[in-house]
Design a protein around this motif. Structure first.
Motif, PDB file in Angstrom:
ATOM      1  N   THR A  30       0.705  -1.074   0.028  1.00  0.00           N
ATOM      2  CA  THR A  30       0.100   0.135  -0.028  1.00  0.00           C
ATOM      3  C   THR A  30       1.007   1.055   0.189  1.00  0.00           C
ATOM      4  OG1 THR A  30       0.049  -0.063   2.384  1.00  0.00           O
ATOM      5  CG2 THR A  30      -1.794  -1.183   1.510  1.00  0.00           C
ATOM      6  N   HIS A  34      -0.557   4.557   7.470  1.00  0.00           N
ATOM      7  CA  HIS A  34      -1.509   5.042   8.835  1.00  0.00           C
ATOM      8  C   HIS A  34      -1.995   6.543   8.294  1.00  0.00           C
ATOM      9  CE1 HIS A  34      -2.002   6.685  13.158  1.00  0.00           C
ATOM     10  NE2 HIS A  34      -3.055   6.130  12.477  1.00  0.00           N
ATOM     11  N   TYR A  35      -3.273   6.346   8.171  1.00  0.00           N
ATOM     12  CA  TYR A  35      -3.890   7.438   7.597  1.00  0.00           C
ATOM     13  C   TYR A  35      -4.641   8.126   8.510  1.00  0.00           C
ATOM     14  CZ  TYR A  35      -7.540  10.083   4.902  1.00  0.00           C
ATOM     15  OH  TYR A  35      -8.618  11.208   4.675  1.00  0.00           O
ATOM     16  N   SER A  37      -7.338  11.404   9.391  1.00  0.00           N
ATOM     17  CA  SER A  37      -8.268  12.297   8.564  1.00  0.00           C
ATOM     18  C   SER A  37      -8.858  13.456   9.873  1.00  0.00           C
ATOM     19  CB  SER A  37      -9.526  11.685   7.796  1.00  0.00           C
ATOM     20  OG  SER A  37      -9.993  10.789   8.614  1.00  0.00           O
ATOM     21  N   ALA A  65     -13.238  10.649   3.534  1.00  0.00           N
ATOM     22  CA  ALA A  65     -11.809   9.988   4.316  1.00  0.00           C
ATOM     23  C   ALA A  65     -12.141   8.484   4.186  1.00  0.00           C
ATOM     24  CB  ALA A  65     -11.427  10.692   5.583  1.00  0.00           C
ATOM     25  N   SER A  66     -13.135   7.973   4.590  1.00  0.00           N
ATOM     26  CA  SER A  66     -13.645   6.718   4.614  1.00  0.00           C
ATOM     27  C   SER A  66     -13.326   6.089   3.055  1.00  0.00           C
ATOM     28  CB  SER A  66     -14.845   6.525   4.940  1.00  0.00           C
ATOM     29  OG  SER A  66     -14.999   6.796   6.251  1.00  0.00           O
ATOM     30  N   ALA A  69      -9.525   6.029   2.385  1.00  0.00           N
ATOM     31  CA  ALA A  69      -9.052   4.871   2.754  1.00  0.00           C
ATOM     32  C   ALA A  69      -9.134   3.575   2.152  1.00  0.00           C
ATOM     33  CB  ALA A  69      -9.253   4.740   3.966  1.00  0.00           C
ATOM     34  N   VAL A  74      -5.109   1.643   2.887  1.00  0.00           N
ATOM     35  CA  VAL A  74      -4.416   1.728   4.105  1.00  0.00           C
ATOM     36  C   VAL A  74      -4.469   0.606   5.128  1.00  0.00           C
ATOM     37  CG1 VAL A  74      -4.395   4.295   3.618  1.00  0.00           C
ATOM     38  CG2 VAL A  74      -5.978   3.443   4.886  1.00  0.00           C
ATOM     39  N   ARG A  76      -4.197   1.309   8.491  1.00  0.00           N
ATOM     40  CA  ARG A  76      -4.872   1.743   9.569  1.00  0.00           C
ATOM     41  C   ARG A  76      -5.502   3.076   9.283  1.00  0.00           C
ATOM     42  NH1 ARG A  76      -1.859   3.274  15.325  1.00  0.00           N
ATOM     43  NH2 ARG A  76      -3.532   4.476  16.326  1.00  0.00           N
ATOM     44  N   HIS A  77      -6.852   3.437   9.409  1.00  0.00           N
ATOM     45  CA  HIS A  77      -7.155   4.872   9.165  1.00  0.00           C
ATOM     46  C   HIS A  77      -7.944   5.264  10.618  1.00  0.00           C
ATOM     47  CE1 HIS A  77     -10.923   7.149   7.552  1.00  0.00           C
ATOM     48  NE2 HIS A  77      -9.898   8.004   7.733  1.00  0.00           N
ATOM     49  N   ASP A  79     -10.265   8.313  11.748  1.00  0.00           N
ATOM     50  CA  ASP A  79     -10.987   9.708  11.387  1.00  0.00           C
ATOM     51  C   ASP A  79     -11.167  10.297  12.582  1.00  0.00           C
ATOM     52  OD1 ASP A  79     -12.613  11.393  10.398  1.00  0.00           O
ATOM     53  OD2 ASP A  79     -13.934  10.040   9.374  1.00  0.00           O
ATOM     54  N   THR A 112       2.468   8.080  11.433  1.00  0.00           N
ATOM     55  CA  THR A 112       1.098   8.624  10.531  1.00  0.00           C
ATOM     56  C   THR A 112       1.869   9.147   9.063  1.00  0.00           C
ATOM     57  OG1 THR A 112      -0.100   9.176  12.405  1.00  0.00           O
ATOM     58  CG2 THR A 112      -0.534  10.167  10.127  1.00  0.00           C
TER      59      THR A 112
END
Length: 282
Positions: A30, A34-35, A37, A65-66, A69, A74, A76-77, A79, A112
């Motif tokens: 990926t 680690h994203y 938002s 954002a969802s 992701a 990703v 890990r997201h 929010d 991140t």
């Protein structure tokens, strides 16, 4: 071929090639691990029937954002976006109905590697000012009463100060995640270049005035974020999907939404479109 399809095909190709090169480690690679938002309601809201986290934030599982992701794959997201958030809520807790949303920067860790943020609109009271223009419009539908009353001075006045705050937000993100790609996302345009607009009480003559102030706001915030090194995705540049358009075409909902979401805010289609813009920029 649309962006979602090409992203999926690219991910599949990456999986196949990785498997050929190293069969024992055939997991897809990926772009980001680690994203996080961040932001206000234009980042959080999409569909009130699909919420997650603190209910008072109206954070939707269909926000940009969802979608982003999922598109990027990703690992890990987190929010942290929340309706009504201001720049101060990056570092301070935000009281919400039924509880408190923690400082949004709490979601950032040193590892991140992607952060998106839409912030600043509530600092200048953008949605409240738009609603005020709607009240003026009830008195003079064909004229420009909001412009005559200087109804958006509440936005114009503090723009420079809020732009400084936006710049400090970008710097605060970088201090907490030095290796992160930081994306500032400008707000979708709620109105067309000119009226009439049957879906809102805003006077026809006020639409160019409101449009110009919105553009000035977004341009000011994006310039500040860019000056501090953020990648800019200006969703306001997209036209033809404003709240004056019919359901199924518009990306921002009018005073009486056709979906269960907040008036003058993005719907799920609008959020998906913003996710596409961000993915293309990345």
């Amino acid at each position: 071929m649309n962006l979602r399809t090409t992203t999926a095909l690219a991910a599949m190709a990456g999986t196949i090639l990785t498997g050929i090169a190293n069969p024992a480690h055939a997991e897809p690679r990926t772009m980001f691990q680690h994203y996080v938002s961040l932001g206000d309601s234009y980042a959080a809201v999409a569909d009130h029937t699909s919420l997650r986290g603190e209910p008072g934030c109206f954070r939707s599982t269909k926000n940009y954002a969802s979608d982003l992701a999922a598109m990027l794959g990703v690992r890990r997201h987190d929010d942290a976006s929340c309706g009504d958030a201001k720049t101060e809520n990056m570092t301070q807790p935000q009281p919400i109905t039924g509880g408190v949303n923690p400082p949004q920067f709490d979601a950032i860790t040193p590892d991140t590697d992607l952060v998106t943020v839409s912030i600043g609109g509530n600092d200048v009271g953008a949605v409240t000012a738009l609603a005020t223009c709607g009240m003026y419009g009830l008195l003079d539908r064909a004229g420009n009463p909001c412009q005559q009353m200087n109804g958006l001075e509440s936005i114009n006045g503090p723009l420079a100060d809020v732009a400084d705050r936006v710049g400090r937000v970008v710097e605060g993100i970088r201090a907490r995640a030095p290796k992160a790609t930081i994306v500032y996302v400008g707000y979708l345009a709620p109105l067309p270049e000119a009226g009439p607009c049957a879906t809102t009480p805003i006077a026809d003559g006020d639409i160019p005035y409101i449009k110009a102030v919105h553009k000035r706001m977004v341009d000011t915030f994006t310039a500040a974020a860019s000056a501090h090194g953020a990648l800019i995705v200006d969703a306001s540049a997209v036209t033809g999907h404003d709240l004056c358009q019919p359901a199924g075409v518009r990306w921002v909902e009018p005073l009486l939404p056709s979906t269960i979401t907040s008036p003058f805010h993005p719907n799920a289609a609008g959020q998906a479109a913003v996710a596409d813009l961000i993915a293309a920029a990345l």
